[in-house]
Design an enzyme around this catalytic site. Structure first.
Site, PDB file in Angstrom:
ATOM      1  N   GLY A 236       0.832  -1.204   0.000  1.00 11.19           N
ATOM      2  CA  GLY A 236       0.000   0.000   0.000  1.00 11.19           C
ATOM      3  C   GLY A 236       0.863   1.250   0.000  1.00 11.19           C
ATOM      4  O   GLY A 236       1.873   1.307   0.695  1.00 11.19           O
TER       5      GLY A 236
ATOM      6  N   ASP B   3       5.276  -4.712   5.863  1.00 14.22           N
ATOM      7  CA  ASP B   3       5.667  -6.084   6.224  1.00 14.22           C
ATOM      8  C   ASP B   3       5.728  -7.039   5.026  1.00 14.22           C
ATOM      9  O   ASP B   3       6.634  -7.863   4.940  1.00 14.22           O
ATOM     10  CB  ASP B   3       4.802  -6.642   7.362  1.00 14.22           C
ATOM     11  CG  ASP B   3       3.324  -6.463   7.138  1.00 14.22           C
ATOM     12  OD1 ASP B   3       2.936  -5.950   6.061  1.00 14.22           O
ATOM     13  OD2 ASP B   3       2.546  -6.842   8.028  1.00 14.22           O
TER      14      ASP B   3
ATOM     15  N   ARG C 286       0.937  -5.201  -5.020  1.00 16.91           N
ATOM     16  CA  ARG C 286       1.175  -6.354  -4.150  1.00 16.91           C
ATOM     17  C   ARG C 286       1.340  -7.536  -5.095  1.00 16.91           C
ATOM     18  O   ARG C 286       0.369  -8.043  -5.640  1.00 16.91           O
ATOM     19  CB  ARG C 286      -0.015  -6.561  -3.208  1.00 16.91           C
ATOM     20  CG  ARG C 286      -0.349  -5.337  -2.330  1.00 16.91           C
ATOM     21  CD  ARG C 286      -1.417  -5.685  -1.299  1.00 16.91           C
ATOM     22  NE  ARG C 286      -2.158  -4.529  -0.815  1.00 16.91           N
ATOM     23  CZ  ARG C 286      -1.770  -3.765   0.202  1.00 16.91           C
ATOM     24  NH1 ARG C 286      -0.664  -4.005   0.826  1.00 16.91           N
ATOM     25  NH2 ARG C 286      -2.519  -2.745   0.596  1.00 16.91           N
TER      26      ARG C 286
ATOM     27  N   GLY D 261      -6.043   0.212   9.116  1.00 15.44           N
ATOM     28  CA  GLY D 261      -5.163  -0.517  10.035  1.00 15.44           C
ATOM     29  C   GLY D 261      -5.594  -1.974  10.061  1.00 15.44           C
ATOM     30  O   GLY D 261      -6.390  -2.392  10.891  1.00 15.44           O
ATOM     31  N   ARG D 262      -5.063  -2.705   9.109  1.00 15.27           N
ATOM     32  CA  ARG D 262      -5.489  -4.105   8.930  1.00 15.27           C
ATOM     33  C   ARG D 262      -5.139  -4.955  10.142  1.00 15.27           C
ATOM     34  O   ARG D 262      -5.960  -5.705  10.637  1.00 15.27           O
ATOM     35  CB  ARG D 262      -4.822  -4.662   7.667  1.00 15.27           C
ATOM     36  CG  ARG D 262      -5.442  -5.908   7.130  1.00 15.27           C
ATOM     37  CD  ARG D 262      -4.757  -6.330   5.866  1.00 15.27           C
ATOM     38  NE  ARG D 262      -3.456  -5.705   5.726  1.00 15.27           N
ATOM     39  CZ  ARG D 262      -2.895  -5.399   4.572  1.00 15.27           C
ATOM     40  NH1 ARG D 262      -3.544  -5.644   3.459  1.00 15.27           N
ATOM     41  NH2 ARG D 262      -1.695  -4.873   4.514  1.00 15.27           N
TER      42      ARG D 262
ATOM     43  N   ASP E   7       2.985  -0.101  11.714  1.00 10.01           N
ATOM     44  CA  ASP E   7       3.021  -1.429  12.339  1.00 10.01           C
ATOM     45  C   ASP E   7       4.330  -2.168  12.062  1.00 10.01           C
ATOM     46  O   ASP E   7       4.318  -3.349  11.709  1.00 10.01           O
ATOM     47  CB  ASP E   7       1.812  -2.264  11.871  1.00 10.01           C
ATOM     48  CG  ASP E   7       1.793  -2.444  10.363  1.00 10.01           C
ATOM     49  OD1 ASP E   7       2.547  -1.745   9.653  1.00 10.01           O
ATOM     50  OD2 ASP E   7       1.017  -3.289   9.893  1.00 10.01           O
TER      51      ASP E   7
ATOM     52  N   THR F 228       4.561   2.871   5.249  1.00 13.54           N
ATOM     53  CA  THR F 228       3.181   2.404   5.450  1.00 13.54           C
ATOM     54  C   THR F 228       2.474   3.369   6.391  1.00 13.54           C
ATOM     55  O   THR F 228       3.103   3.877   7.339  1.00 13.54           O
ATOM     56  CB  THR F 228       3.122   0.971   6.034  1.00 13.54           C
ATOM     57  OG1 THR F 228       1.794   0.726   6.526  1.00 13.54           O
ATOM     58  CG2 THR F 228       4.094   0.758   7.194  1.00 13.54           C
TER      59      THR F 228
ATOM     60  N   ASP G 203       0.293   2.485   8.447  1.00 13.03           N
ATOM     61  CA  ASP G 203      -0.186   1.742   9.627  1.00 13.03           C
ATOM     62  C   ASP G 203       0.701   1.876  10.858  1.00 13.03           C
ATOM     63  O   ASP G 203       0.267   1.591  11.967  1.00 13.03           O
ATOM     64  CB  ASP G 203      -0.311   0.248   9.294  1.00 13.03           C
ATOM     65  CG  ASP G 203      -1.426  -0.023   8.292  1.00 13.03           C
ATOM     66  OD1 ASP G 203      -2.216   0.906   8.030  1.00 13.03           O
ATOM     67  OD2 ASP G 203      -1.517  -1.158   7.791  1.00 13.03           O
TER      68      ASP G 203
ATOM     69  N   GLY H 277     -10.301  13.419  20.942  1.00 10.07           N
ATOM     70  CA  GLY H 277     -11.134  13.266  22.146  1.00 10.07           C
ATOM     71  C   GLY H 277     -12.214  12.214  21.980  1.00 10.07           C
ATOM     72  O   GLY H 277     -13.334  12.380  22.492  1.00 10.07           O
TER      73      GLY H 277
END
Ligand code: F6P
Length: 321
Positions: free
Chosen positions: A11, A103, A72, A171-172, A130, A126, A128, A186
């Site tokens: 992505g 990843d 991909r 956010g897979r 992650d 990415t 994300d 908030g």
């Protein structure tokens, strides 16, 4: 090393162009030849490889997306695909690669190095966030700023109508987009895959939380195991029929847009670091920034992400909302 190639994969994320620019200009600075590969591993397999110069990365630092395009790749997941990719890069005498992605990109790169004798360095691209081995990934800061500007707008209308909004963010496998943008807006509650916070806790909070708030925002990471924003909204409607509940799914706007200054600077630092690392003989590692310093993490460790800050950030949401 004489000939470096750079590509983006998986992505896209805002700041990838700043990273490409940094890799190209640093390579030229060290008198290397530099090539671009189109559409990630697919382009490597098919030989979509072209020489780049200082001009080919002019005027891109501020642009979202990736000028090299991305994909991909299914073919690269096979031994034959990787063999074909290796033959293609050898045709151009490429002896060093810089892979910008997440990843999936690093899993592919680790296999490629195992099977073929080619140094690869990675940059974390990415939205994300992650990946282990870097405090922030390239694109995350832009994405959370996109999310907070969208949620702020939703808050305006939610407040006017006394509504509860369930907002789904990307956010897979990770709730870090939901987590930081939740604190920043908030939000009353956040549902993320990493935590035991589940729909039961949400219902509890709605039943026993503050009654003096007229609008409520619940952020759901798309990777949350309880079925996404619509499923959560059904549950809330069942238990709280009096709430005027709406759903909003932010989707791919989170992946686009001009990168923030933080992402441009991060991408620039890491692009320089990756090329210098290749020249210093490093391979099979991702360049990241930890506590302000450049750090290198082997690909197989970078993909095993656990964010140690998550519990304390979740606590902040609970205390402040
Ligand atoms: O990895 C980045 C990401 O945006 C994830 O948050 C999301 O699950 C995925 O990509 C979506 O991918 P695609 O654009 O291929 O549907």
């Amino acid at each position: 090393i004489k000939n470096i190639a750079v590509f983006t994969s998986g992505g896209d994320s805002p700041g990838m162009n700043a990273a490409i620019r940094a890799v190209v200009r640093t390579s030229l600075h060290y008198n290397l030849n530099v090539f671009g590969i189109q559409r990630g591993y697919d382009g490597m397999v098919n030989g979509d490889i072209f020489p780049m110069d200082a001009k080919s990365v002019a005027n891109i630092i501020q642009r979202g997306g990736t000028i090299l395009k991305t994909a991909r790749s299914k073919e690269f997941r096979t031994v034959e695909g990787r063999q074909q990719a290796y033959e293609q890069i050898r045709k151009f005498q490429i002896d060093g690669l810089v892979a910008i992605g997440g990843d999936g990109t690093f899993t592919g790169a680790a296999k490629f190095i195992e099977e073929h004798d080619i140094p690869v360095m990675g940059l974390p691209g990415t939205i994300d966030n992650d990946l282990a081995g870097t405090d922030f990934t390239i694109g995350y800061d832009t994405a959370i700023n996109t999310v907070i500007s969208a949620v702020d707008k939703i808050r305006d209308t939610a407040e006017s109508h006394d509504r509860l909004f369930i907002i789904e963010v990307m956010g897979r496998d990770s709730g870090l987009i939901a987590l930081r943008s939740g604190i920043g807006t908030g939000a009353e509650a956040i549902l993320i895959p990493e935590s035991a916070t589940n729909s039961k806790a949400l219902l509890e909070k709605l039943a026993h939380g503050r009654k003096d708030k007229s609008s409520k925002i619940v952020l759901v990471a798309e990777g949350d195991e309880e079925g996404g924003a619509f499923a959560i909204a059904e549950l809330v409607k069942k238990h709280f029929p009096n709430y005027d509940t709406r759903v909003s799914i932010l989707g791919h706007i989170q992946r686009g847009g001009s990168p923030t200054c933080m992402d441009r600077v991060l991408a620039s630092r890491l692009g320089v670091a990756a090329v210098e690392a290749l020249l210093a003989g490093r391979k099979g590692e991702m360049a990241g920034v930890i506590n302000g310093d450049i750090a290198f993490t082997p690909f197989n460790k970078a993909i095993k992400h656990i964010d140690s800050l998550t519990p304390s950030l979740l606590k902040i949401v609970d205390i402040l909302s």
